[in-house]
Write an enzyme that holds these catalytic residues in place. Sequence first.
Site, PDB file in Angstrom:
ATOM      1  N   HIS A 327       0.849  -1.194   0.000  1.00  0.00           N
ATOM      2  CA  HIS A 327       0.000   0.000   0.000  1.00  0.00           C
ATOM      3  C   HIS A 327       0.885   1.244   0.000  1.00  0.00           C
ATOM      4  O   HIS A 327       1.685   1.444   0.917  1.00  0.00           O
ATOM      5  CB  HIS A 327      -0.907  -0.024   1.243  1.00  0.00           C
ATOM      6  CG  HIS A 327      -2.036   0.942   1.171  1.00  0.00           C
ATOM      7  ND1 HIS A 327      -2.540   1.582   2.283  1.00  0.00           N
ATOM      8  CD2 HIS A 327      -2.780   1.379   0.119  1.00  0.00           C
ATOM      9  CE1 HIS A 327      -3.529   2.366   1.929  1.00  0.00           C
ATOM     10  NE2 HIS A 327      -3.703   2.253   0.620  1.00  0.00           N
ATOM     11  N   ASP A 331      -5.096   4.985   4.229  1.00  0.00           N
ATOM     12  CA  ASP A 331      -6.521   5.180   3.992  1.00  0.00           C
ATOM     13  C   ASP A 331      -7.204   5.781   5.213  1.00  0.00           C
ATOM     14  O   ASP A 331      -6.887   5.433   6.357  1.00  0.00           O
ATOM     15  CB  ASP A 331      -7.201   3.855   3.642  1.00  0.00           C
ATOM     16  CG  ASP A 331      -6.825   3.377   2.252  1.00  0.00           C
ATOM     17  OD1 ASP A 331      -7.087   2.192   1.972  1.00  0.00           O
ATOM     18  OD2 ASP A 331      -6.280   4.179   1.466  1.00  0.00           O
ATOM     19  N   HIS A 406     -13.811   5.829   1.081  1.00  0.00           N
ATOM     20  CA  HIS A 406     -12.662   6.201   1.905  1.00  0.00           C
ATOM     21  C   HIS A 406     -11.807   7.199   1.133  1.00  0.00           C
ATOM     22  O   HIS A 406     -12.006   7.413  -0.058  1.00  0.00           O
ATOM     23  CB  HIS A 406     -11.831   4.961   2.285  1.00  0.00           C
ATOM     24  CG  HIS A 406     -11.066   4.364   1.140  1.00  0.00           C
ATOM     25  ND1 HIS A 406     -11.682   3.612   0.141  1.00  0.00           N
ATOM     26  CD2 HIS A 406      -9.737   4.401   0.809  1.00  0.00           C
ATOM     27  CE1 HIS A 406     -10.760   3.210  -0.732  1.00  0.00           C
ATOM     28  NE2 HIS A 406      -9.573   3.680  -0.350  1.00  0.00           N
ATOM     29  N   HIS A 408      -7.912   7.871   0.017  1.00  0.00           N
ATOM     30  CA  HIS A 408      -6.538   7.383  -0.100  1.00  0.00           C
ATOM     31  C   HIS A 408      -5.631   8.604  -0.137  1.00  0.00           C
ATOM     32  O   HIS A 408      -5.699   9.413  -1.051  1.00  0.00           O
ATOM     33  CB  HIS A 408      -6.367   6.548  -1.373  1.00  0.00           C
ATOM     34  CG  HIS A 408      -4.938   6.141  -1.621  1.00  0.00           C
ATOM     35  ND1 HIS A 408      -4.363   5.057  -1.002  1.00  0.00           N
ATOM     36  CD2 HIS A 408      -3.980   6.697  -2.408  1.00  0.00           C
ATOM     37  CE1 HIS A 408      -3.106   4.956  -1.419  1.00  0.00           C
ATOM     38  NE2 HIS A 408      -2.851   5.946  -2.266  1.00  0.00           N
TER      39      HIS A 408
END
Length: 434
Positions: A327, A331, A406, A408
């Site tokens: 990742h 988030d 959400h 990012h």
Amino acid sequence: MAVRGRHRRRQQSRINRASLTVTAGGAGLALPLVAAGTADAASADTWAKVAACESSGDWSINTGNGYYGGLQFKQSTWEAYGGGTYAGRADLASKDQQIAVAEKVLDGQGPGAWPACSQKAGLTRGGPAPAAPEAAPAPRPAKAPAATPTTTPQSKAGTAEMYTVVRGDTLSQIAEEQRVKGGWQRLYQANRERVGTDPDLIVPGQRLQVKPGVATPPKDRPAPRAKDRTGPEPTGKQAAEKAAAKAAEAKKAADAKKAAEAKKAEEARKAAAAKKAEEAQKAAAKKKAEEAKKVSAPSTARFSSPVDAGTGTPYRASGASWSKGYHTGVDFPVPTGTSVKAAASGTVVSAGWGGSYGYQVVIKHNDGKYSQYAHLSALTVRSGQSVQAGQRIARSGSTGNSTGPHLHFEVRTGPGFGSDIDPLAYLRGGGVKV
């Protein structure tokens, strides 16, 4: 609790971008984010005005008149323009989904699909409206049982003596549908006692007389008895003088009645104008108070958290869901529509569609670092615009490759993918407690 979203591998996005809006210059003006080839999109504010005219802004309305939702879709139109992919009827779909279908109807039929309300709301399209596509007829069931037709006030347009008001009606709309001679003014005069002093205030359930030119036949009544006469018959001159005096008296009474009606109408107009002015003043005061509440106390931090929420999927979390094997950001699980703020002062270098990131904003900061805000539902800045730390730049969403609403948030040393650094460490270095 908000859903914790995470990325999938990059792939072509299939999102319908027609309902996404962008506010030019950060001034709060909602404009459509139009993809290539879409020339007839309208702003969310314009669609809200159409809905206010069609249904008083009730996006879930179903009065049983054959039209559904805030924009009053006919069922065949809803299905013909892809509404079935969202819900069985328009009143069961969300506001954004209804607007997405309305954009297609606008492109296919033009603003004439809402003949009265499109003019009031300023709904337009580029070029002449092409012929509207017809929905394929549903297959007829074998030996269908006989059905009793349902009669609604609207189905008797042009023939009914009385009309029952339903939600979303206006006097001008009723006058046009019922072909009232003299328009809404004549309809209002005929129903003044029922409606009251404000012609814009009619409520569902009111019964209105829609044939004001048709007089009610008088009931049977006995003929007047002849008056007894005494004395000599009047001469021709006396009779003419008496008739002239009677005519003058009648004219005086008619003029007095006309003047009284004109005075009453003027008083009603002034009362309605005063009421509207008072409502506008109250609305302005309320808006000013709400804006004052949004002003926060000055902060000693140089940076700002992009959203007021806790974190979800952390930076450098590994897994096959990400194209780089881990990742590249952090988030923040927040509901769609949450305000997204610039982490630090800088210049917007990108504001638009970002492939698997969905709609995104990328800002170059004064220290040379870049911050990215992805999976957005609406943008309020444009490329080249200067922003300050804590300034709203977008609203969160779930566009692109995302499994739920959400934000990012990613920080990079360069403008492109692959130069990521720890975003939380960057925020904390600017004084943000996160």
